[in-house]
Design a protein around this motif. Structure first.
Motif, PDB file in Angstrom:
ATOM      1  N   GLN A   1       1.005  -1.109   0.057  1.00  0.00           N
ATOM      2  CA  GLN A   1       0.035  -0.075   0.009  1.00  0.00           C
ATOM      3  C   GLN A   1       0.824   1.366   0.036  1.00  0.00           C
ATOM      4  OE1 GLN A   1      -2.190  -0.721   3.398  1.00  0.00           O
ATOM      5  NE2 GLN A   1      -3.917  -1.523   2.385  1.00  0.00           N
ATOM      6  N   GLU A   2       2.132   1.116   0.135  1.00  0.00           N
ATOM      7  CA  GLU A   2       2.931   2.355   0.381  1.00  0.00           C
ATOM      8  C   GLU A   2       2.966   3.248  -0.742  1.00  0.00           C
ATOM      9  OE1 GLU A   2       4.857  -1.188   2.715  1.00  0.00           O
ATOM     10  OE2 GLU A   2       3.997  -0.594   0.500  1.00  0.00           O
ATOM     11  N   ILE A   3       3.241   2.896  -1.901  1.00  0.00           N
ATOM     12  CA  ILE A   3       3.470   3.639  -2.940  1.00  0.00           C
ATOM     13  C   ILE A   3       2.081   3.892  -3.415  1.00  0.00           C
ATOM     14  CG2 ILE A   3       4.264   3.811  -5.464  1.00  0.00           C
ATOM     15  CD1 ILE A   3       6.602   4.361  -3.607  1.00  0.00           C
ATOM     16  N   SER A   4       1.286   3.019  -3.558  1.00  0.00           N
ATOM     17  CA  SER A   4      -0.278   3.366  -4.076  1.00  0.00           C
ATOM     18  C   SER A   4      -0.940   4.229  -2.940  1.00  0.00           C
ATOM     19  CB  SER A   4      -1.030   2.052  -4.063  1.00  0.00           C
ATOM     20  OG  SER A   4      -0.532   1.248  -5.134  1.00  0.00           O
ATOM     21  N   GLY A   5      -0.670   3.859  -1.888  1.00  0.00           N
ATOM     22  CA  GLY A   5      -1.385   4.739  -0.751  1.00  0.00           C
ATOM     23  C   GLY A   5      -0.749   6.461  -0.966  1.00  0.00           C
ATOM     24  N   MET A   6       0.220   6.428  -1.266  1.00  0.00           N
ATOM     25  CA  MET A   6       0.906   7.690  -1.245  1.00  0.00           C
ATOM     26  C   MET A   6       0.429   8.356  -2.339  1.00  0.00           C
ATOM     27  SD  MET A   6       3.423   9.478  -3.472  1.00  0.00           S
ATOM     28  CE  MET A   6       4.674   8.097  -3.947  1.00  0.00           C
ATOM     29  N   ALA A   7       0.282   7.712  -3.656  1.00  0.00           N
ATOM     30  CA  ALA A   7      -0.426   8.318  -4.975  1.00  0.00           C
ATOM     31  C   ALA A   7      -1.657   8.683  -4.464  1.00  0.00           C
ATOM     32  CB  ALA A   7      -0.210   7.379  -6.072  1.00  0.00           C
ATOM     33  N   TYR A   8      -2.478   7.674  -3.904  1.00  0.00           N
ATOM     34  CA  TYR A   8      -3.921   7.950  -3.591  1.00  0.00           C
ATOM     35  C   TYR A   8      -4.269   9.342  -2.980  1.00  0.00           C
ATOM     36  CZ  TYR A   8      -8.441   7.029  -1.417  1.00  0.00           C
ATOM     37  OH  TYR A   8      -9.835   6.844  -0.732  1.00  0.00           O
ATOM     38  N   ILE A   9      -3.184   9.417  -1.992  1.00  0.00           N
ATOM     39  CA  ILE A   9      -3.172  10.828  -1.231  1.00  0.00           C
ATOM     40  C   ILE A   9      -3.009  11.876  -2.080  1.00  0.00           C
ATOM     41  CG2 ILE A   9      -2.341  12.014   0.525  1.00  0.00           C
ATOM     42  CD1 ILE A   9      -1.626   9.465   1.927  1.00  0.00           C
ATOM     43  N   LEU A  10      -2.281  11.949  -3.161  1.00  0.00           N
ATOM     44  CA  LEU A  10      -1.733  12.898  -3.861  1.00  0.00           C
ATOM     45  C   LEU A  10      -2.787  13.371  -4.755  1.00  0.00           C
ATOM     46  CD1 LEU A  10       2.241  12.548  -3.904  1.00  0.00           C
ATOM     47  CD2 LEU A  10       0.831  14.150  -2.834  1.00  0.00           C
ATOM     48  N   GLU A  11      -3.326  12.147  -5.267  1.00  0.00           N
ATOM     49  CA  GLU A  11      -4.605  12.451  -6.365  1.00  0.00           C
ATOM     50  C   GLU A  11      -5.720  13.278  -5.523  1.00  0.00           C
ATOM     51  OE1 GLU A  11      -5.592   8.257  -7.358  1.00  0.00           O
ATOM     52  OE2 GLU A  11      -4.137   7.928  -8.973  1.00  0.00           O
ATOM     53  N   ARG A  12      -6.054  12.624  -4.418  1.00  0.00           N
ATOM     54  CA  ARG A  12      -7.032  13.260  -3.537  1.00  0.00           C
ATOM     55  C   ARG A  12      -6.941  14.569  -3.657  1.00  0.00           C
ATOM     56  NH1 ARG A  12      -8.278  10.928   1.593  1.00  0.00           N
ATOM     57  NH2 ARG A  12      -9.595  12.563   1.529  1.00  0.00           N
ATOM     58  N   VAL A  13      -5.717  15.426  -3.396  1.00  0.00           N
ATOM     59  CA  VAL A  13      -5.560  16.530  -3.245  1.00  0.00           C
ATOM     60  C   VAL A  13      -5.097  17.353  -4.616  1.00  0.00           C
ATOM     61  CG1 VAL A  13      -4.664  16.423  -0.907  1.00  0.00           C
ATOM     62  CG2 VAL A  13      -3.047  16.487  -2.551  1.00  0.00           C
ATOM     63  N   GLY A  14      -5.565  16.639  -5.592  1.00  0.00           N
ATOM     64  CA  GLY A  14      -5.379  17.635  -6.891  1.00  0.00           C
ATOM     65  C   GLY A  14      -4.316  16.859  -8.118  1.00  0.00           C
ATOM     66  N   ALA A  15      -3.235  16.114  -7.752  1.00  0.00           N
ATOM     67  CA  ALA A  15      -2.195  15.703  -8.741  1.00  0.00           C
ATOM     68  C   ALA A  15      -2.765  14.803  -9.620  1.00  0.00           C
ATOM     69  CB  ALA A  15      -1.120  14.984  -7.918  1.00  0.00           C
ATOM     70  N   LYS A  16      -2.598  14.917 -10.851  1.00  0.00           N
ATOM     71  CA  LYS A  16      -3.092  14.030 -11.828  1.00  0.00           C
ATOM     72  C   LYS A  16      -2.216  12.843 -11.982  1.00  0.00           C
ATOM     73  CE  LYS A  16      -5.587  17.915 -14.238  1.00  0.00           C
ATOM     74  NZ  LYS A  16      -5.095  18.745 -12.758  1.00  0.00           N
ATOM     75  N   ALA A  17      -1.299  12.723 -11.724  1.00  0.00           N
ATOM     76  CA  ALA A  17      -0.069  11.502 -11.809  1.00  0.00           C
ATOM     77  C   ALA A  17       0.877  11.676 -10.905  1.00  0.00           C
ATOM     78  CB  ALA A  17       0.335  11.373 -13.368  1.00  0.00           C
ATOM     79  N   VAL A  18       1.436  10.679 -10.306  1.00  0.00           N
ATOM     80  CA  VAL A  18       2.567  10.739  -9.673  1.00  0.00           C
ATOM     81  C   VAL A  18       3.690   9.616 -10.207  1.00  0.00           C
ATOM     82  CG1 VAL A  18       3.379   9.945  -7.451  1.00  0.00           C
ATOM     83  CG2 VAL A  18       1.055  11.008  -7.624  1.00  0.00           C
ATOM     84  N   MET A  19       4.926   9.810 -10.168  1.00  0.00           N
ATOM     85  CA  MET A  19       5.907   8.929 -10.367  1.00  0.00           C
ATOM     86  C   MET A  19       6.756   8.724  -9.291  1.00  0.00           C
ATOM     87  SD  MET A  19       8.805   9.050 -13.402  1.00  0.00           S
ATOM     88  CE  MET A  19       7.690   9.379 -14.703  1.00  0.00           C
ATOM     89  N   ALA A  20       7.079   7.510  -8.829  1.00  0.00           N
ATOM     90  CA  ALA A  20       8.024   7.114  -7.872  1.00  0.00           C
ATOM     91  C   ALA A  20       8.773   5.802  -8.164  1.00  0.00           C
ATOM     92  CB  ALA A  20       6.897   6.877  -6.817  1.00  0.00           C
TER      93      ALA A  20
END
Length: 627
Positions: free
Chosen positions: A552-571
């Motif tokens: 859940q770590e990377i997906s959870g981090m992306a999920y949080i950033l999505e919810r505050v507006g980011a359209k994509a995350v690369m990690a």
């Protein structure tokens, strides 16, 4: 005198074909004196049941039932009925089992014990499935899962993990049964909801569930949490000392909380998933999938993997049999090989996973002719880059066949927002090497961010002492691309423990990013103003696969950033060589500047290095919009 309070959690199994549904019997009661040793009878009944002595267990549970009715102890009565139902089912008497379960169900509903209600519905569903009544089984299991999700929503952090471990089998059994009944769409609705809840659980673990950008929504969630806590307090009081008045009060408060959740879901879409307990219409979700994209979601179902394949207009599923222990070991072995530059055998192990995860749906994917593939990885599959899965027949990585990116889950709000038209003239906010000393030093990251400035001259770059959290927060909202060439840690246990004595070990608090002045906690992501952010890159983060981890770590981090507006995350899934990171990141930006979309730009950057060990090129994953 009063009896001592008895509390136990019994996990038994009801064998289904091809699954096993857990029977959970939970009780906590008190307290009237009787001559029978009430403290030992429940354990005796449980031991008899688990030791293959159902007839003896039935007699002991009958004694308990008599005591419960004499003492008017309804919780003990329901517990005894559950035990009787389990034993009757085990000796091949489904009708008496259903009779006991239905009596227990009435009691649990009367005393407002929702956990007991979910347990009983789970067991009723198991019996119906055993006797060939799938419709009745599905109805019972759907009701059980709905209650379970609602209970999850109100649990405190330290209670959630144990509860999820105990109750997870019901959702798995439901999805499996729906697939067997050729109800693929309904099966996917429940599978997708479970994925969303899993990520929502992760955000709660870092206290980010109620941190949203809209101040009105934030206050509304806080008010809801207060009312929910009132409900939990009442429920605890009811368990300790049952009364009709308290039960009615609890029922009224639960109804009030549920009505408020529905209102908030409609009014504030950004928090809707926090209150969701029923599956969203799959047809509506499918319409959000961009044209040319095929979504693949593998779902682990005990002895099978369900491979869901979705486009905007189609949905199919194929079950592939597995040995769960062997499959988990394969994932762990493969991840270990991929993340170790000295290891060999990644093509053979990647080929085994390709044969399980891609080969069964290979022809269907080709027929759909996708422009790109979006993966919704679940559980330990989140720890491996699907790009590396290897087709031994054609001697190709999956990445050589298709551009690949990832979604955290299917959500109307997330994908619809992600797929808005990206900016025509992107500019990048880039921060690199905030602490140029060991073990934090990332010397090539300075060349990395300065190289971005050469590609996109309108960008702004901060390095070393200027790569501060203050500069990040001050400028983040002005840029469509944010590049953080710094350490990030999203491992729940291993990689960021303070006071670590391991040499050259980067020590960060869990779920934080390293900056020059102070570190940033993801729980404060709402402060960043990311509504115009097309992509945020964190190019030196780390996760670790452990026996009890679910990725859940990377997906959870992306999920949080999505919810505050980011359209994509690369990690990155593991810490990567500093120089390779720089080269791949700069190649990615050069490809963007030539007009490629994000997915294709990352694909081509990786393919430039595919002849090297995958440890260097494969860990970078793009989650969210591929445009």
């Amino acid at each position: 005198m009063r009896l001592p309070t008895f509390s136990t959690l019994l996990t038994l199994t009801l064998s289904l074909t091809p699954l096993t549904i857990p029977l959970m019997v939970q009780s906590s009661w008190g307290q009237e004196t009787v001559e029978t040793d009430i403290e030992t009878l429940p354990q005796q009944a449980i031991q008899q049941a688990t030791q293959g002595k159902p007839l003896e267990s039935i007699e002991t549970f009958k004694q308990l039932l008599t005591i419960a009715r004499q003492e008017k102890n309804r919780e003990l009565e329901a517990f005894s009925l559950l035990g009787l139902g389990f034993n009757y089912n085990n000796i091949g008497k489904p009708q008496p089992a259903l009779e006991q379960y239905n009596q227990a169900l009435v009691i649990f509903r009367d005393i407002k014990d929702r956990s007991g209600e979910a347990t009983t519905l789970n067991n009723i569903g198991a019996v119906y499935d055993n006797i060939g009544k799938p419709t009745e089984a599905i109805n019972a299991l759907e009701a059980a899962v709905t209650i379970t999700l609602d209970i999850r929503r109100g649990l405190k952090d330290n209670d959630r993990e144990a509860y999820l471990a105990a109750e997870g089998g019901t959702a798995v059994a439901l999805v499996n049964l729906l697939i067997d009944q050729n109800q693929a769409q309904t099966a996917y609705q429940w599978a997708n909801l479970a994925t969303t809840f899993e990520l929502a659980d992760y955000t709660r673990l870092i206290n980010a569930a109620d941190k949203v950008n809209n101040p009105d929504a934030k206050k509304a969630v806080q008010d809801w949490n207060k009312q929910k806590q009132t409900v939990e307090t009442l429920r605890q009081r009811l368990q300790q000392n049952f009364s009709e008045t308290l039960a009615q009060q609890l029922q009224q408060e639960v109804a009030k909380v549920n009505r408020l959740a529905e209102t908030l879901s409609e009014k504030y879409p950004e928090v809707a998933e926090l209150f969701e307990t029923t599956p969203e219409d799959i047809t509506r979700l499918q319409k959000t999938i961009p044209a040319g994209t095929v979504v693949i979601q593998p779902v682990l179902l005990n002895n099978n993997i369900a491979l869901f394949v979705l486009t905007a207009n189609t949905l199919t599923v194929k079950k592939v049999p597995i040995n769960p222990q062997d499959f988990e070991q394969l994932i762990e072995d493969y991840r270990a090989i991929l993340s170790n530059r000295f290891a060999t055998g990644w093509r053979s192990k990647g080929g085994e996973l390709y044969d399980l995860l891609i080969r069964p749906i290979e022809a269907e994917i080709k027929q759909l002719s996708p422009e790109k593939i979006a993966i919704i990885a679940t559980e330990k599959l989140r720890y491996i880059p699907f790009e590396t899965l290897y087709d031994v027949t054609n001697q190709q990585y999956l990445l050589e066949q298709y551009p690949i990116h990832y979604y955290t889950r299917l959500s109307v709000n997330s994908i619809a927002l992600q797929e808005n038209k990206p900016p025509s003239n992107p500019k990048v906010l880039a921060l690199g090497n905030p602490k140029p000393r060991e073990p934090y030093n990332l010397p090539e990251s300075e060349n990395e961010v300065n190289g971005i400035l050469n590609i996109f001259p309108n960008s702004e770059v901060y390095t070393q002492k200027d790569a501060t959290l203050s500069n990040f927060k001050l400028n983040a909202s002005r840029f469509s691309f944010i590049h953080l060439a710094t350490h990030g840690c999203f491992d729940q246990e291993v990689c960021c423990l303070p006071n670590c004595e391991e040499p050259n070990h980067v020590t960060l608090e869990t779920n934080t990013l390293l900056f020059a002045d102070q570190n940033f906690n993801l729980a404060d992501a709402n402060e960043l103003g990311l509504s115009n952010t097309e992509l945020i890159i964190i190019s030196a983060c780390k996760t670790a696969l452990r026996q009890n981890s679910t990725g859940q770590e990377i997906s959870g981090m992306a999920y949080i950033l999505e919810r505050v507006g980011a359209k994509a995350v690369m990690a990155s899934l593991w810490v990567v060589d500093d120089n390779y990171t720089k080269e791949i990141m700069l190649e990615f930006y050069r490809n963007l500047n030539q007009g490629m979309n994000k997915t294709e730009a990352l694909r081509q950057a990786k393919l430039s290095y595919k002849d090297n060990h995958p440890v260097f090129w494969s860990p970078f994953i793009l989650i969210g919009s591929g445009k």
